[in-house]
Design an enzyme around this catalytic site. Structure first.
Site, PDB file in Angstrom:
ATOM      1  N   ARG A  39      -5.590   9.491  -1.724  1.00 41.44           N
ATOM      2  CA  ARG A  39      -5.118   9.675  -3.097  1.00 41.44           C
ATOM      3  C   ARG A  39      -6.301   9.768  -4.048  1.00 41.44           C
ATOM      4  O   ARG A  39      -6.312  10.559  -4.983  1.00 41.44           O
ATOM      5  CB  ARG A  39      -4.207   8.520  -3.515  1.00 41.44           C
ATOM      6  N   HIS A  84       0.876  -1.174   0.000  1.00 35.33           N
ATOM      7  CA  HIS A  84       0.000   0.000   0.000  1.00 35.33           C
ATOM      8  C   HIS A  84       0.912   1.222   0.000  1.00 35.33           C
ATOM      9  O   HIS A  84       1.844   1.289   0.807  1.00 35.33           O
ATOM     10  CB  HIS A  84      -0.877  -0.018   1.249  1.00 35.33           C
TER      11      HIS A  84
END
Ligand SMILES: Cc1cc2nc3c(=O)[nH]c(=O)nc-3n(C[C@H](O)[C@H](O)[C@H](O)COP(=O)(O)OP(=O)(O)OC[C@H]3O[C@@H](n4cnc5c(N)ncnc54)[C@H](O)[C@@H]3O)c2cc1C
Length: 575
Positions: free
Chosen positions: A258, A236
């Site tokens: 994001r 991640h």
């Protein structure tokens, strides 16, 4: 040794284990069902830690075909297509079940429909969520329902071996360790559901809960079952980086940061993702993690050696409202996520690989079913954010249904293999026979090795070095004993057992990574950077062969769509 019988034994109480229990109970309420779990039911495992949310195609502009294509393309054509299809289609009913039968409240739009947010790597905003702490809502509601049904719970009971029948043809039960007393418990079961949730905690930076140590995969390996796609370890991109002295380092800052427009900056304060991928920070996890690792290797780093995530340009108030949990987590570590910058590092998050299983969750061994993160094939080379909890809840439910249907065939308990039980007892007690040694040093060495040589960027030399060092580390562990000789709640003993599982599974990861001489999804070989012809995609299958590992490549069956094709109609594809 204490011994008892149950019809169904479920190992693990994450989304997969709890759904398996509820569905088995719904289909066959007369059955005796037991859940054995290493931690406390409802308080352990990764499903509880789910932040971002749950992928499901609900909007009328979206479709299961589109969700399927995102999953297949995200998985670089390696997913088992029937498993992926079942994931995306059953997710639609599972999310309704979560809401309407189990009582989960997810965030809603003003018109009452479920709010679905953007997650990276998807062509549609389809991630259902409860703020940014979705897993707590799901696991609390599931646990309440399990408690209400009087399903037997063996908490703080660690599974140490899957026990086959004397003729080796069926599952006969599981040898457990009651962690509170240190005594063994043999549970004889007609059917077992393996749902211990994988978890790449052998890497220096990792996100999963501390109870996860790949025990289920190690047990399956020892039983001779095949593991697939084990080279595929997902990092991640945004693990919190707050120094070596806090366990908060490595924990994840969710994908939605994001997805909603957050920037990644290098140590000089520059954005770098647009130069790598037109989607910028919203590219898939593998691409972003690689780009970050490259920046870090080039020395463009923050004070703790990572990079920055910056959200302030989206408006601090807005960030505080949308990502309350993340803002608070960062504040606990001295960072201002809403208005400032937070140090981040790619962190090992999820193993796409696992036990090979069928769409009905059955495995090669009769009576043994598997679901959730312990299994391989659903995601192929890369998992889309939001498809993890969908996977565990979809396949957990299917496992419960399948077990009930299987038991309806009138099954008796099989006689367990006594020699296997004795071998497992000896293996588990082995560290009490050795002189006390330095377990933390072995763990640190494992962390560093996996991070640097079997991590985000790999090559033949590093992988070969890792394979040899893993052997040596495992031998060192075998010679390392425990200071504390008391078996009751001996956490050092459990650390030893965790390391034993992690080393066994790390060797499989390295073996598969050496064999795959191309790059795709989460597996990137700097010495073989090209994706080899997707038409000839094959997955790795590894089994134990004595003390060695046997590996073969198995061609992917393109049962629904071939590389270059799509299931979407032309108009939908254009949209
Ligand atoms: C921080 C974080 C955030 C995430 N966010 C998302 C997200 O937003 N969306 C998404 O889709 N996915 C997300 N995931 C992934 C998701 O959590 C998992 O894919 C999924 O929940 C796994 O479910 P599971 O039931 O297979 O395993 P888990 O929920 O991990 O449960 C495993 C269970 O097995 C037990 N266990 C382990 N070993 C043993 C043993 N030897 N004996 C007995 N019991 C054992 C554990 O105690 C635990 O109860 C996230 C993961 C993490 C770590």
């Amino acid at each position: 040794m204490e011994e008892f019988k149950t019809d169904v034994l479920i190992l693990g109480s994450g989304g997969a284990g709890l759904f398996a229990a509820l569905h088995a109970h719904a289909a066959a309420p007369q059955r005796d069902i037991t859940i054995a779990v290493k931690g406390l039911l409802g308080k352990c495992g990764c499903t509880r830690m789910v932040q971002g949310g749950y992928n499901v195609a609900l909007a009328k502009e979206d479709s299961v075909e589109r969700h399927f294509m995102d999953t297949i393309e995200g998985g670089a054509w390696l997913p088992h297509q029937e498993l992926a299809w079942t994931l995306v289609s059953v997710a639609v009913e599972r999310v309704r079940e979560l809401e309407n039968e189990l009582g989960c409240f997810f965030d809603r739009n003003p018109d009452g429909t479920l709010h679905q947010k953007a997650f990276a790597g998807q062509t549609f905003d389809r991630t259902v969520h409860k703020g940014d702490l979705t897993g707590i809502e799901i696991i609390n509601r599931l646990a309440e329902q399990v408690w209400a049904r009087g399903i037997r719970r063996l908490e703080e009971h660690r599974a140490v071996e899957l026990i086959a029948s004397q003729d080796g043809q069926r599952i006969a039960g599981v040898l457990l360790l009651d962690m509170r007393t240190g005594e063994f418990v043999l549970v004889r079961a007609k059917a077992v559901v393996l749902a211990t949730g994988g978890g790449p905690t052998m890497y220096k930076y990792h996100t999963p809960s501390g109870d996860k140590a790949c025990d289920g995969l190690a047990m399956a390996l020892r039983l001779g079952l095949p593991l697939r796609d084990m080279e595929m370890v997902q990092f991640h991109p945004t693990g919190l980086l707050a120094g070596v002295h806090t366990r908060m380092t490595g924990t994840v800052l969710e994908e939605g940061l994001r997805g909603s427009g957050g920037y990644l900056l290098n140590g000089r304060g520059e954005r770098f993702m647009q130069a790598v991928d037109p989607r910028g920070e919203r590219a898939t996890r593998d691409i972003v993690s690689r780009a970050m690792f490259a920046e870090m290797r080039a020395g463009n780093v923050t004070p703790h050696g990572g990079l920055w995530i910056s959200m302030g340009h989206l408006g601090p108030e807005n960030v505080r409202r949308q990502f309350k949990g993340m803002v608070e987590r960062c504040a606990d570590c001295g960072f201002d996520l809403a208005g400032g910058k937070v140090e981040v590092v790619p962190t090992a998050h999820y193993m796409m690989g696992g036990v090979e299983f069928a769409v009905d969750t059955s495995t090669e061994l009769e009576g043994l079913f598997a679901a959730g993160e312990d299994t391989g094939g659903v995601h192929g080379a890369n998992r889309l954010g939001g498809n993890g909890v969908a996977n565990s809840t979809v396949y957990g439910g299917i496992a419960g249904d399948a077990v009930a249907a299987w038991l309806a065939g009138g099954r008796a308990h099989a006689e367990p293999d006594g020699d296997a039980i004795e071998r497992a007892r000896r293996r588990t007690l082995h560290p009490f026979d050795e002189p006390a040694g330095d377990l933390p040093a072995i763990r640190e060495a494992l962390y560093e090795l996996m991070w640097s040589d079997v991590g985000i960027l790999r090559d033949a030399a590093g992988l070969a070095r890792a394979a040899a060092t893993l052997e040596a580390l495992h031998e060192r562990l075998e010679r390392t004993g425990l200071q504390d000789r008391d078996r009751a709640f001996n956490l050092t003993w459990h650390d030893w057992l965790n390391l034993d599982s992690l080393l066994a599974v790390s060797k499989v990861i390295a073996r598969a990574a050496i064999a795959r001489e191309d790059s795709r999804g989460a597996h990137y070989r700097e010495d073989h950077p090209a994706v080899r012809d997707p038409e000839r995609s094959a997955f790795t299958r590894v089994r134990a062969a004595g003390r060695d590992l046997a590996l073969e490549f198995v061609p992917v069956a393109f049962t629904r769509v071939r590389p270059g094709e799509t299931l979407l109609g032309k108009a939908q594809a254009a949209a």
